[in-house]
Motif scaffolding. Structure first.
Motif, PDB file in Angstrom:
ATOM      1  N   THR A   2      14.664 -20.916 -56.186  1.00 26.82           N
ATOM      2  CA  THR A   2      14.880 -19.597 -56.875  1.00 26.82           C
ATOM      3  C   THR A   2      13.338 -18.732 -56.906  1.00 26.82           C
ATOM      4  N   ASP A   3      12.330 -19.393 -56.911  1.00 26.98           N
ATOM      5  CA  ASP A   3      11.119 -18.662 -56.927  1.00 26.98           C
ATOM      6  C   ASP A   3      10.491 -18.507 -55.490  1.00 26.98           C
ATOM      7  N   GLN A   4      11.249 -18.847 -54.579  1.00 27.45           N
ATOM      8  CA  GLN A   4      10.593 -18.821 -53.146  1.00 27.45           C
ATOM      9  C   GLN A   4      10.424 -17.409 -52.840  1.00 27.45           C
ATOM     10  N   LYS A  30       0.690 -24.019 -50.687  1.00 26.12           N
ATOM     11  CA  LYS A  30       0.178 -23.520 -51.898  1.00 26.12           C
ATOM     12  C   LYS A  30       1.149 -22.987 -52.700  1.00 26.12           C
ATOM     13  N   THR A  31       2.196 -22.187 -52.271  1.00 24.15           N
ATOM     14  CA  THR A  31       3.422 -21.785 -53.001  1.00 24.15           C
ATOM     15  C   THR A  31       4.621 -21.724 -52.217  1.00 24.15           C
ATOM     16  N   ALA A  32       5.637 -21.536 -52.770  1.00 20.55           N
ATOM     17  CA  ALA A  32       7.125 -21.675 -52.229  1.00 20.55           C
ATOM     18  C   ALA A  32       7.593 -20.292 -51.255  1.00 20.55           C
ATOM     19  N   ILE A  33       7.412 -20.598 -50.139  1.00 22.23           N
ATOM     20  CA  ILE A  33       7.556 -19.263 -49.151  1.00 22.23           C
ATOM     21  C   ILE A  33       8.755 -19.403 -48.212  1.00 22.23           C
ATOM     22  N   GLU A  34       9.305 -18.549 -47.550  1.00 19.55           N
ATOM     23  CA  GLU A  34      10.087 -18.618 -46.181  1.00 19.55           C
ATOM     24  C   GLU A  34       9.530 -17.376 -45.541  1.00 19.55           C
ATOM     25  N   VAL A  35       9.209 -17.632 -44.313  1.00 27.31           N
ATOM     26  CA  VAL A  35       9.010 -16.591 -43.107  1.00 27.31           C
ATOM     27  C   VAL A  35      10.111 -16.326 -42.266  1.00 27.31           C
ATOM     28  N   ILE A  36      10.391 -15.107 -42.057  1.00 29.92           N
ATOM     29  CA  ILE A  36      11.245 -14.715 -41.322  1.00 29.92           C
ATOM     30  C   ILE A  36      10.585 -13.790 -40.253  1.00 29.92           C
ATOM     31  N   LEU A 314      -2.469 -11.755 -47.313  1.00 24.65           N
ATOM     32  CA  LEU A 314      -1.020 -12.375 -47.704  1.00 24.65           C
ATOM     33  C   LEU A 314      -1.037 -13.511 -48.732  1.00 24.65           C
ATOM     34  N   ASP A 315      -1.910 -14.516 -48.219  1.00 22.62           N
ATOM     35  CA  ASP A 315      -2.066 -15.745 -49.038  1.00 22.62           C
ATOM     36  C   ASP A 315      -2.598 -15.211 -50.576  1.00 22.62           C
ATOM     37  N   THR A 316      -3.548 -14.262 -50.453  1.00 26.96           N
ATOM     38  CA  THR A 316      -3.878 -13.828 -52.056  1.00 26.96           C
ATOM     39  C   THR A 316      -2.758 -13.181 -52.514  1.00 26.96           C
ATOM     40  N   ALA A 317      -1.891 -12.398 -52.118  1.00 26.42           N
ATOM     41  CA  ALA A 317      -0.764 -11.708 -52.685  1.00 26.42           C
ATOM     42  C   ALA A 317       0.143 -12.749 -53.176  1.00 26.42           C
ATOM     43  N   LEU A 318       0.515 -13.538 -52.200  1.00 28.70           N
ATOM     44  CA  LEU A 318       1.725 -14.687 -52.255  1.00 28.70           C
ATOM     45  C   LEU A 318       1.334 -15.750 -53.564  1.00 28.70           C
ATOM     46  N   THR A 319       0.088 -15.832 -53.562  1.00 30.26           N
ATOM     47  CA  THR A 319      -0.359 -17.044 -54.561  1.00 30.26           C
ATOM     48  C   THR A 319      -0.585 -16.420 -56.040  1.00 30.26           C
ATOM     49  N   GLY A 320      -0.728 -15.023 -56.209  1.00 34.12           N
ATOM     50  CA  GLY A 320      -1.166 -14.465 -57.494  1.00 34.12           C
ATOM     51  C   GLY A 320      -2.505 -14.413 -57.692  1.00 34.12           C
ATOM     52  N   LYS A 321      -3.511 -14.155 -56.531  1.00 26.06           N
ATOM     53  CA  LYS A 321      -5.088 -14.309 -57.034  1.00 26.06           C
ATOM     54  C   LYS A 321      -5.260 -12.871 -57.410  1.00 26.06           C
ATOM     55  N   ASP A 322      -6.302 -12.687 -57.777  1.00 28.98           N
ATOM     56  CA  ASP A 322      -6.585 -11.213 -58.323  1.00 28.98           C
ATOM     57  C   ASP A 322      -7.052 -10.097 -57.332  1.00 28.98           C
ATOM     58  N   SER A 323      -7.974 -10.325 -56.237  1.00 34.23           N
ATOM     59  CA  SER A 323      -8.290  -9.318 -55.653  1.00 34.23           C
ATOM     60  C   SER A 323      -8.085  -9.336 -54.081  1.00 34.23           C
ATOM     61  N   HIS A 379      -3.495 -22.955 -31.657  1.00 40.24           N
ATOM     62  CA  HIS A 379      -4.707 -22.434 -31.516  1.00 40.24           C
ATOM     63  C   HIS A 379      -4.927 -21.360 -32.499  1.00 40.24           C
ATOM     64  N   LEU A 380      -5.245 -21.686 -33.825  1.00 40.56           N
ATOM     65  CA  LEU A 380      -5.551 -20.663 -34.812  1.00 40.56           C
ATOM     66  C   LEU A 380      -7.064 -20.720 -35.216  1.00 40.56           C
ATOM     67  N   ARG A 381      -7.582 -19.600 -35.283  1.00 44.53           N
ATOM     68  CA  ARG A 381      -8.994 -19.613 -35.782  1.00 44.53           C
ATOM     69  C   ARG A 381      -8.936 -19.712 -37.294  1.00 44.53           C
ATOM     70  N   HIS A 382      -9.993 -20.095 -37.688  1.00 42.34           N
ATOM     71  CA  HIS A 382     -10.104 -20.550 -39.223  1.00 42.34           C
ATOM     72  C   HIS A 382      -9.004 -21.386 -39.743  1.00 42.34           C
ATOM     73  N   SER A 383      -9.259 -22.510 -39.948  1.00 43.46           N
ATOM     74  CA  SER A 383      -8.227 -23.777 -40.171  1.00 43.46           C
ATOM     75  C   SER A 383      -7.892 -23.540 -41.702  1.00 43.46           C
ATOM     76  N   SER A 384      -8.514 -22.824 -42.573  1.00 35.89           N
ATOM     77  CA  SER A 384      -8.084 -22.730 -44.033  1.00 35.89           C
ATOM     78  C   SER A 384      -8.274 -21.442 -44.430  1.00 35.89           C
ATOM     79  N   MET A 385      -7.750 -21.065 -45.617  1.00 35.66           N
ATOM     80  CA  MET A 385      -7.850 -19.801 -46.323  1.00 35.66           C
ATOM     81  C   MET A 385      -8.087 -19.902 -47.842  1.00 35.66           C
TER      82      MET A 385
END
Length: 385
Positions: A2-4, A30-36, A314-323, A379-385
């Motif tokens: 329900t929180d996805q 990090k958080t429950a998401i669905e990508v369409i 988007l990672d920041t927005a989806l995980t509720g980080k500050d700024s 082939h994705l640059r920057h392996s983590s966020m």
């Protein structure tokens, strides 16, 4: 769940497709998401190689057009959905977007975050970028290849990167078997790009002449008429002269794929208007990236930087980080041009690159060997966020 949270990405091109992979690969842990992911194209068009691929027999279809869906098979089914269709309307007040599917049906998708990555197409209609569904693009692609094969006289108009590479590739392949002409508005190739070194322009000019390309300078095509024989085209130039050709390839200008977007979201030039966080101005959860936005130059070389930034935002927005830190556009000029496998040049910042280096890195196969890995997210640059 329900929180996805649902992220809808419109467009599966050079920006939208890798952005989907980054969210699925890193943010989903990090958080429950669905990508369409929504696109009218079932296949990714490796159009970085289109300047050579338009020559019949040079690059097979299976290397130019890679299935998109199979590139996402390694993700859990509840994390990802691929919809063949195109957006017709965004209802920001209800966080929904209407999709016309390729089968003629209609779907309304609810989103928590929406990304507009619909890109652009060539103003002249050449299928060097997707022009509709995969089937429509492929049919136009094959028609273009057939026309290139048949014509003995080909005129390319526009001396930007695309026009220069096409003229060079055609001349490198056919030599004296076909007459290749390049019409340019300036006195040298890439003259309208103020950040390109004069030495790069001079090298391109000399290499095109070495390949036998006829250069018509300081003019442009004003109108096109059918020839009296029904087989040729007559190009009316703005200097008053006329050029007769069997095949005309207009390679100047783009049209943004923005027909479904409210004018309130667009700047005066038709770009999606974004702020310094790549959010659409006036919205909280709509973002734009790539050619359709005003994030920066309409160049593939700057897209990777935009993807890395927006994936983090988007990672920041989806995980509720500050700024979210402001986006920093790439200011360094980066161009890599190949004219067949022998001649090439390029530039990074204020440095002109050795032709042999560009020819080795790009000119050999135009990165076709990396296409499958790109579409599958390897082939994705920057392996983590």
């Amino acid at each position: 769940m329900t929180d996805q949270k649902t992220v809808v990405i419109l467009g599966a091109g050079w920006a939208g497709l890798p952005l989907a992979h980054k969210l699925l690969k890193y943010t989903s842990s990090k958080t429950a998401i669905e990508v369409i992911l929504v696109s009218p194209n079932s296949h990714f068009f490796w159009n970085v190689a289109a300047t050579r691929g338009l020559i019949p027999g040079m690059i097979p279809d299976e290397s130019m057009f890679i299935p998109i869906a199979t590139g996402f098979d390694h993700y859990a089914v509840d994390l990802f959905e691929f919809i063949l269709g195109r957006a017709t309307d965004i209802q920001s007040s209800s966080n929904s977007v209407t999709i016309l599917t390729n089968t003629g049906g209609s779907r309304t998708l609810q989103y928590h975050q929406l990304v507009i990555a619909t890109g652009s197409r060539l103003a002249g209609g050449l299928p060097l970028k997707p022009i509709g569904t995969h089937e429509e693009t492929l049919a136009a692609w094959h028609e273009l290849q057939a026309n290139v094969s048949r014509a003995r006289d080909i005129v390319v108009a526009g001396a930007g990167p695309t026009g220069v590479e096409i003229a060079g590739e055609l001349a490198a392949k056919f030599g004296k078997l076909k007459k290749i002409t390049l019409i340019m508005r300036g006195d040298v190739p890439l003259e309208s790009s103020s950040d390109v070194l004069s030495s790069v322009r001079t090298t391109l000019d000399k290499d095109l002449q070495k390949l036998g390309v006829e250069l018509i300078r300081k003019t442009c095509v004003k109108a096109v008429e059918a020839g009296d024989d029904g087989k040729t085209q007559v190009l009316i130039l703005d200097n008053g002269s006329r050029v007769i050709t069997e095949l005309y390839l207009p390679c100047h200008g783009i049209r943004l794929n923005n027909g479904f977007i409210s004018t309130g979201f667009l700047d005066p030039q038709g770009n999606v208007n974004i702020d310094d966080n790549m959010r659409v101005v006036g919205t909280e959860n709509i973002w734009a990236i790539g050619d359709v936005s005003n994030a920066g130059p309409k160049q593939l070389t700057v897209t990777d930087n935009q993807i890395v930034y927006l994936a983090g935002a988007l990672d920041t927005a989806l995980t509720g980080k500050d700024s979210i830190a402001p986006y920093q556009p790439v200011k360094k000029t980066m161009i890599f041009l190949s004219l067949g496998r022998k001649y090439a040049t390029g530039q990074i910042g204020s440095w002109k690159l050795w032709g042999a280096l560009v020819s080795y890195v790009k000119g050999r196969n135009l990165f076709v060997d990396t296409a499958d890995g790109y579409v599958s997210g390897k082939h994705l640059r920057h392996s983590s966020m």
